[in-house]
Design a protein around this motif. Structure first.
Motif, short mmCIF file in Angstrom:
data_model
loop_
_atom_site.label_atom_id
_atom_site.label_comp_id
_atom_site.label_asym_id
_atom_site.label_seq_id
_atom_site.Cartn_x
_atom_site.Cartn_y
_atom_site.Cartn_z
N ALA A 28 9.22 -6.23 -61.35
CA ALA A 28 9.97 -7.45 -61.08
C ALA A 28 11.24 -7.13 -60.28
N LYS A 29 11.88 -6.03 -60.63
CA LYS A 29 13.10 -5.62 -59.92
C LYS A 29 12.77 -5.28 -58.47
N ARG A 30 11.70 -4.55 -58.26
CA ARG A 30 11.31 -4.19 -56.89
C ARG A 30 10.89 -5.43 -56.09
N SER A 31 10.24 -6.37 -56.75
CA SER A 31 9.84 -7.61 -56.08
C SER A 31 11.07 -8.41 -55.64
N GLN A 32 12.04 -8.52 -56.52
CA GLN A 32 13.28 -9.24 -56.18
C GLN A 32 14.02 -8.52 -55.04
N HIS A 33 14.05 -7.20 -55.10
CA HIS A 33 14.68 -6.40 -54.04
C HIS A 33 13.99 -6.68 -52.70
N TRP A 34 12.66 -6.66 -52.70
CA TRP A 34 11.91 -6.87 -51.46
C TRP A 34 12.15 -8.27 -50.91
N LYS A 35 12.23 -9.28 -51.78
CA LYS A 35 12.51 -10.65 -51.33
C LYS A 35 13.86 -10.72 -50.63
N ARG A 36 14.86 -10.06 -51.20
CA ARG A 36 16.19 -10.09 -50.61
C ARG A 36 16.23 -9.32 -49.29
N VAL A 37 15.50 -8.21 -49.20
CA VAL A 37 15.43 -7.46 -47.95
C VAL A 37 14.76 -8.30 -46.87
N LYS A 38 13.69 -9.01 -47.21
CA LYS A 38 13.02 -9.88 -46.24
C LYS A 38 13.95 -11.00 -45.78
N ARG A 39 14.75 -11.54 -46.69
CA ARG A 39 15.68 -12.61 -46.33
C ARG A 39 16.73 -12.09 -45.34
N ILE A 40 17.28 -10.91 -45.59
CA ILE A 40 18.25 -10.31 -44.68
C ILE A 40 17.60 -10.05 -43.32
N THR A 41 16.40 -9.49 -43.34
CA THR A 41 15.68 -9.20 -42.10
C THR A 41 15.44 -10.47 -41.30
N GLY A 42 15.02 -11.52 -41.96
CA GLY A 42 14.78 -12.79 -41.28
C GLY A 42 16.02 -13.36 -40.64
N ARG A 43 17.14 -13.31 -41.35
CA ARG A 43 18.38 -13.84 -40.79
C ARG A 43 18.85 -13.02 -39.60
N LEU A 44 18.73 -11.71 -39.69
CA LEU A 44 19.16 -10.88 -38.57
C LEU A 44 18.22 -11.03 -37.37
N LEU A 45 16.93 -11.23 -37.63
CA LEU A 45 16.00 -11.49 -36.52
C LEU A 45 16.31 -12.82 -35.84
N LEU A 46 16.73 -13.81 -36.64
CA LEU A 46 17.12 -15.09 -36.05
C LEU A 46 18.36 -14.91 -35.18
N LEU A 47 19.33 -14.13 -35.64
CA LEU A 47 20.51 -13.84 -34.82
C LEU A 47 20.10 -13.13 -33.54
N TRP A 48 19.19 -12.15 -33.64
CA TRP A 48 18.70 -11.45 -32.45
C TRP A 48 18.07 -12.43 -31.47
N LEU A 49 17.23 -13.33 -31.98
CA LEU A 49 16.56 -14.31 -31.14
C LEU A 49 17.57 -15.21 -30.44
N LEU A 50 18.55 -15.70 -31.18
CA LEU A 50 19.54 -16.59 -30.59
C LEU A 50 20.37 -15.88 -29.53
N VAL A 51 20.78 -14.65 -29.81
CA VAL A 51 21.59 -13.91 -28.84
C VAL A 51 20.77 -13.57 -27.61
N THR A 52 19.56 -13.07 -27.80
CA THR A 52 18.74 -12.66 -26.67
C THR A 52 18.40 -13.82 -25.76
N PHE A 53 17.87 -14.88 -26.32
CA PHE A 53 17.43 -15.99 -25.49
C PHE A 53 18.55 -16.97 -25.17
#
Length: 115
Positions: A28-53
């Motif tokens: 459960a701890k690893r699952s929660q960790h992975w969810k939070r890592v995916k959330r951070i990754t998604g937000r940073l990818l959105l920032l990358w997309l906005l800056v690039t395009f």
């Protein structure tokens, strides 16, 4: 031939086996960790997309001249690269903080094998 034992691998942790309840908590701890890592990754990818395009799309409207060059050139050649480095640094810092928070950080190992 001896049966395969994953604990003999050089990268295997030497922790004792967990009970079913402790294993469920660990999962459960690893699952929660992975969810939070995916959330951070998604937000940073959105920032990358906005800056690039975003910079590319609005570059023609940046008609200001800086040191003899159009500002759009500086944004494309230098500014966007700095944002990319910032994104990488934020990702590394944030994931390390999550690793420490969830107890998943790896111990540092010196070259001579001592911790």
């Amino acid at each position: 031939m001896a049966p395969f034992n994953p604990n003999t691998l050089p990268f295997a942790s030497h922790k004792p086996a967990l009970s079913e309840e402790a294993a469920a908590q660990e999962a459960a701890k690893r699952s929660q960790h992975w969810k939070r890592v995916k959330r951070i990754t998604g937000r940073l990818l959105l920032l990358w997309l906005l800056v690039t395009f975003g910079c590319t799309y609005f570059a023609r409207e940046l008609n200001v001249v800086v040191l003899g060059w159009p500002f759009s050139y500086w944004m494309a050649a230098q500014g966007v690269l700095l944002v990319y480095l910032f994104i990488i640094a934020v990702y590394a810092w944030a994931v390390h903080q999550l690793d420490v928070l969830y107890g998943l950080d790896e111990p540092l190992v010196r070259e001579d094998g001592l911790e």
